[in-house]
Enzyme design. Structure first.
Site, PDB file in Angstrom:
ATOM      1  N   ARG A  88       0.819  -1.207   0.000  1.00  0.00           N
ATOM      2  CA  ARG A  88       0.000   0.000   0.000  1.00  0.00           C
ATOM      3  C   ARG A  88       0.850   1.253   0.000  1.00  0.00           C
ATOM      4  O   ARG A  88       0.302   2.349   0.014  1.00  0.00           O
ATOM      5  CB  ARG A  88      -0.837  -0.002   1.268  1.00  0.00           C
ATOM      6  CG  ARG A  88      -2.314  -0.212   0.992  1.00  0.00           C
ATOM      7  CD  ARG A  88      -2.940  -0.289   2.353  1.00  0.00           C
ATOM      8  NE  ARG A  88      -4.315  -0.052   2.373  1.00  0.00           N
ATOM      9  CZ  ARG A  88      -5.217  -1.028   2.504  1.00  0.00           C
ATOM     10  NH1 ARG A  88      -4.858  -2.277   2.520  1.00  0.00           N
ATOM     11  NH2 ARG A  88      -6.482  -0.717   2.599  1.00  0.00           N
ATOM     12  N   ARG A 156     -18.460  -2.479   9.619  1.00  0.00           N
ATOM     13  CA  ARG A 156     -17.098  -2.251  10.083  1.00  0.00           C
ATOM     14  C   ARG A 156     -16.968  -0.848  10.665  1.00  0.00           C
ATOM     15  O   ARG A 156     -17.548   0.094  10.134  1.00  0.00           O
ATOM     16  CB  ARG A 156     -16.133  -2.393   8.898  1.00  0.00           C
ATOM     17  CG  ARG A 156     -15.295  -3.652   8.968  1.00  0.00           C
ATOM     18  CD  ARG A 156     -14.552  -3.939   7.703  1.00  0.00           C
ATOM     19  NE  ARG A 156     -13.586  -2.934   7.299  1.00  0.00           N
ATOM     20  CZ  ARG A 156     -12.743  -3.072   6.272  1.00  0.00           C
ATOM     21  NH1 ARG A 156     -12.765  -4.197   5.559  1.00  0.00           N
ATOM     22  NH2 ARG A 156     -11.913  -2.126   5.944  1.00  0.00           N
TER      23      ARG A 156
HETATM   24  P1  AP5 Z   1      -8.510  -3.371   4.309  1.00  0.00           P
HETATM   25  O1  AP5 Z   1      -9.339  -4.330   5.020  1.00  0.00           O
HETATM   26  O2  AP5 Z   1      -7.501  -3.856   3.328  1.00  0.00           O
HETATM   27  O3  AP5 Z   1      -9.454  -2.284   3.697  1.00  0.00           O
HETATM   28  P2  AP5 Z   1      -9.465  -1.545   2.293  1.00  0.00           P
HETATM   29  O4  AP5 Z   1      -8.330  -1.602   1.376  1.00  0.00           O
HETATM   30  O5  AP5 Z   1      -9.834  -0.205   2.741  1.00  0.00           O
HETATM   31  O6  AP5 Z   1     -10.391  -2.369   1.491  1.00  0.00           O
HETATM   32  P3  AP5 Z   1     -11.786  -2.860   1.860  1.00  0.00           P
HETATM   33  O7  AP5 Z   1     -11.725  -4.159   2.579  1.00  0.00           O
HETATM   34  O8  AP5 Z   1     -12.531  -1.747   2.554  1.00  0.00           O
HETATM   35  O9  AP5 Z   1     -12.450  -2.970   0.426  1.00  0.00           O
HETATM   36  P4  AP5 Z   1     -12.314  -4.022  -0.761  1.00  0.00           P
HETATM   37  O10 AP5 Z   1     -11.643  -3.358  -1.922  1.00  0.00           O
HETATM   38  O11 AP5 Z   1     -11.766  -5.330  -0.324  1.00  0.00           O
HETATM   39  O12 AP5 Z   1     -13.842  -4.108  -1.122  1.00  0.00           O
HETATM   40  P5  AP5 Z   1     -14.900  -5.274  -0.822  1.00  0.00           P
HETATM   41  O13 AP5 Z   1     -14.622  -6.432  -1.710  1.00  0.00           O
HETATM   42  O14 AP5 Z   1     -15.037  -5.525   0.642  1.00  0.00           O
HETATM   43  O15 AP5 Z   1      -7.699  -2.458   5.360  1.00  0.00           O
HETATM   44  C1  AP5 Z   1      -8.302  -1.903   6.507  1.00  0.00           C
HETATM   45  C2  AP5 Z   1      -7.291  -1.062   7.263  1.00  0.00           C
HETATM   46  O16 AP5 Z   1      -6.174  -1.894   7.679  1.00  0.00           O
HETATM   47  C3  AP5 Z   1      -6.644   0.077   6.477  1.00  0.00           C
HETATM   48  O17 AP5 Z   1      -7.413   1.259   6.485  1.00  0.00           O
HETATM   49  C4  AP5 Z   1      -5.308   0.234   7.216  1.00  0.00           C
HETATM   50  O18 AP5 Z   1      -5.467   0.948   8.408  1.00  0.00           O
HETATM   51  C5  AP5 Z   1      -4.943  -1.197   7.559  1.00  0.00           C
HETATM   52  N1  AP5 Z   1      -4.098  -1.856   6.531  1.00  0.00           N
HETATM   53  C6  AP5 Z   1      -4.423  -2.959   5.792  1.00  0.00           C
HETATM   54  N2  AP5 Z   1      -3.416  -3.284   4.951  1.00  0.00           N
HETATM   55  C7  AP5 Z   1      -2.426  -2.354   5.175  1.00  0.00           C
HETATM   56  C8  AP5 Z   1      -1.152  -2.134   4.591  1.00  0.00           C
HETATM   57  N3  AP5 Z   1      -0.671  -2.928   3.615  1.00  0.00           N
HETATM   58  N4  AP5 Z   1      -0.412  -1.095   5.049  1.00  0.00           N
HETATM   59  C9  AP5 Z   1      -0.867  -0.299   6.047  1.00  0.00           C
HETATM   60  N5  AP5 Z   1      -2.075  -0.442   6.621  1.00  0.00           N
HETATM   61  C10 AP5 Z   1      -2.855  -1.469   6.193  1.00  0.00           C
HETATM   62  O19 AP5 Z   1     -16.227  -4.553  -1.395  1.00  0.00           O
HETATM   63  C11 AP5 Z   1     -16.799  -3.442  -0.718  1.00  0.00           C
HETATM   64  C12 AP5 Z   1     -18.335  -3.585  -0.697  1.00  0.00           C
HETATM   65  O20 AP5 Z   1     -18.838  -3.449  -2.034  1.00  0.00           O
HETATM   66  C13 AP5 Z   1     -18.827  -4.951  -0.193  1.00  0.00           C
HETATM   67  O21 AP5 Z   1     -20.003  -4.731   0.530  1.00  0.00           O
HETATM   68  C14 AP5 Z   1     -19.106  -5.746  -1.500  1.00  0.00           C
HETATM   69  O22 AP5 Z   1     -20.131  -6.709  -1.323  1.00  0.00           O
HETATM   70  C15 AP5 Z   1     -19.545  -4.633  -2.451  1.00  0.00           C
HETATM   71  N6  AP5 Z   1     -19.129  -4.875  -3.832  1.00  0.00           N
HETATM   72  C16 AP5 Z   1     -17.928  -5.378  -4.246  1.00  0.00           C
HETATM   73  N7  AP5 Z   1     -17.877  -5.428  -5.587  1.00  0.00           N
HETATM   74  C17 AP5 Z   1     -19.070  -4.934  -6.034  1.00  0.00           C
HETATM   75  C18 AP5 Z   1     -19.611  -4.715  -7.336  1.00  0.00           C
HETATM   76  N8  AP5 Z   1     -18.935  -4.996  -8.463  1.00  0.00           N
HETATM   77  N9  AP5 Z   1     -20.839  -4.181  -7.434  1.00  0.00           N
HETATM   78  C19 AP5 Z   1     -21.543  -3.872  -6.307  1.00  0.00           C
HETATM   79  N10 AP5 Z   1     -21.093  -4.061  -5.051  1.00  0.00           N
HETATM   80  C20 AP5 Z   1     -19.858  -4.579  -4.913  1.00  0.00           C
END
Ligand code: AP5
Length: 210
Positions: A88, A156
């Site tokens: 990241r 969350r």
């Molecule tokens: P993390 O859990 O990695 O959160 P994120 O990157 O913010 O990603 P998300 O899990 O929020 O989203 P996603 O892209 O996976 O989407 P999802 O598939 O769930 O990290 C959380 C925290 O941890 C960070 O803020 C940081 O503090 C820390 N962290 C983690 N890794 C780190 C690193 N490497 N370095 C430093 N800090 C770190 O989909 C989202 C929603 O949309 C779901 O409800 C899903 O059902 C829906 N959805 C998905 N696709 C579609 C579609 N095509 N159409 C309609 N709805 C959809």
């Protein structure tokens, strides 16, 4: 196949990783899930990470690089993996290079910020197994109950609107530069996230196989 899924918070990295994992038979390694597990178990890593995560900031590189290094060394990652949420920062990408990990492809899932805000307000996750749902696009069969393990499904803490805006700002400042990093290595493929999870999965698999 060693893959990285790159994209803004809520772009659908975790959702696509789950689909692709099953198809390719390789594990998805999500640093977000690892950190949430550490917070839940109140480990030293979890205690150090919690305040950053609650604010929507990145957890310091040394902490995240340490947990990823341990996870990638496990036997199930020997024949390939999907990194979901790592690297990241450019420093994390350089650390991965230093570990001698070779990456085949980096799949960027692009979704505009306004769409992301709608997705994250409707996201629900299982407290026990981390499975992810959406109130409209991927509802649980029984309200509030995880389809996979029967655990409680909740919102969350970092999906509150003000924290989502902060996470998006952090993404654009610190993570988006990785697109240039991997473009320069000829590894970047961009998938435009669609309104349907299945349509996005089709494009993602084409990008991986193409
Ligand atoms: P993390 O859990 O990695 O959160 P994120 O990157 O913010 O990603 P998300 O899990 O929020 O989203 P996603 O892209 O996976 O989407 P999802 O598939 O769930 O990290 C959380 C925290 O941890 C960070 O803020 C940081 O503090 C820390 N962290 C983690 N890794 C780190 C690193 N490497 N370095 C430093 N800090 C770190 O989909 C989202 C929603 O949309 C779901 O409800 C899903 O059902 C829906 N959805 C998905 N696709 C579609 C579609 N095509 N159409 C309609 N709805 C959809």
């Amino acid at each position: 196949m060693n893959l990285i899924f790159l994209g803004a918070p809520g772009a659908g990295k975790g959702t696509q990783a789950e689909i692709v994992c099953e198809k390719l038979g390789i594990p998805a390694l999500s640093t977000g899930n690892m950190l949430r597990e550490a917070v839940k178990n109140a480990t030293p890593t979890g205690l150090a990470a919690k305040e950053y995560m609650d604010r929507g900031d990145l957890v310091p590189d040394d902490i995240v690089i340490g947990i990823l290094k341990d996870r990638i060394a496990k036997p199930d990652a020997k024949n390939g993996f999907i990194l979901d949420g790592f690297p990241r920062t450019v420093a994390q990408a350089e650390a991965l290079d230093k570990m001698g990990v070779s990456i085949d492809k980096v799949i960027e899932i692009y979704v505009p910020d306004d769409v992301i805000c709608g997705r994250l307000s409707g996201r629900r996750v299982c407290e026990s197994c981390g499975a992810s749902y959406h109130v409209d696009h991927k509802p649980t069969k029984s309200e509030g109950v995880c389809d996979s393990c029967g655990g409680k499904v909740v919102q969350r803490v970092d999906d509150k609107p003000e924290t989502v805006l902060s996470r998006l700002a952090t993404y654009h400042e610190k993570t988006a530069p990785l697109k240039d990093y991997y473009q320069a290595k000829g590894k970047l493929k961009t998938v435009v996230g669609q309104d349907s999870i299945a349509d996005t999965a089709k494009l993602t698999l084409e990008a991986i196989e193409g």
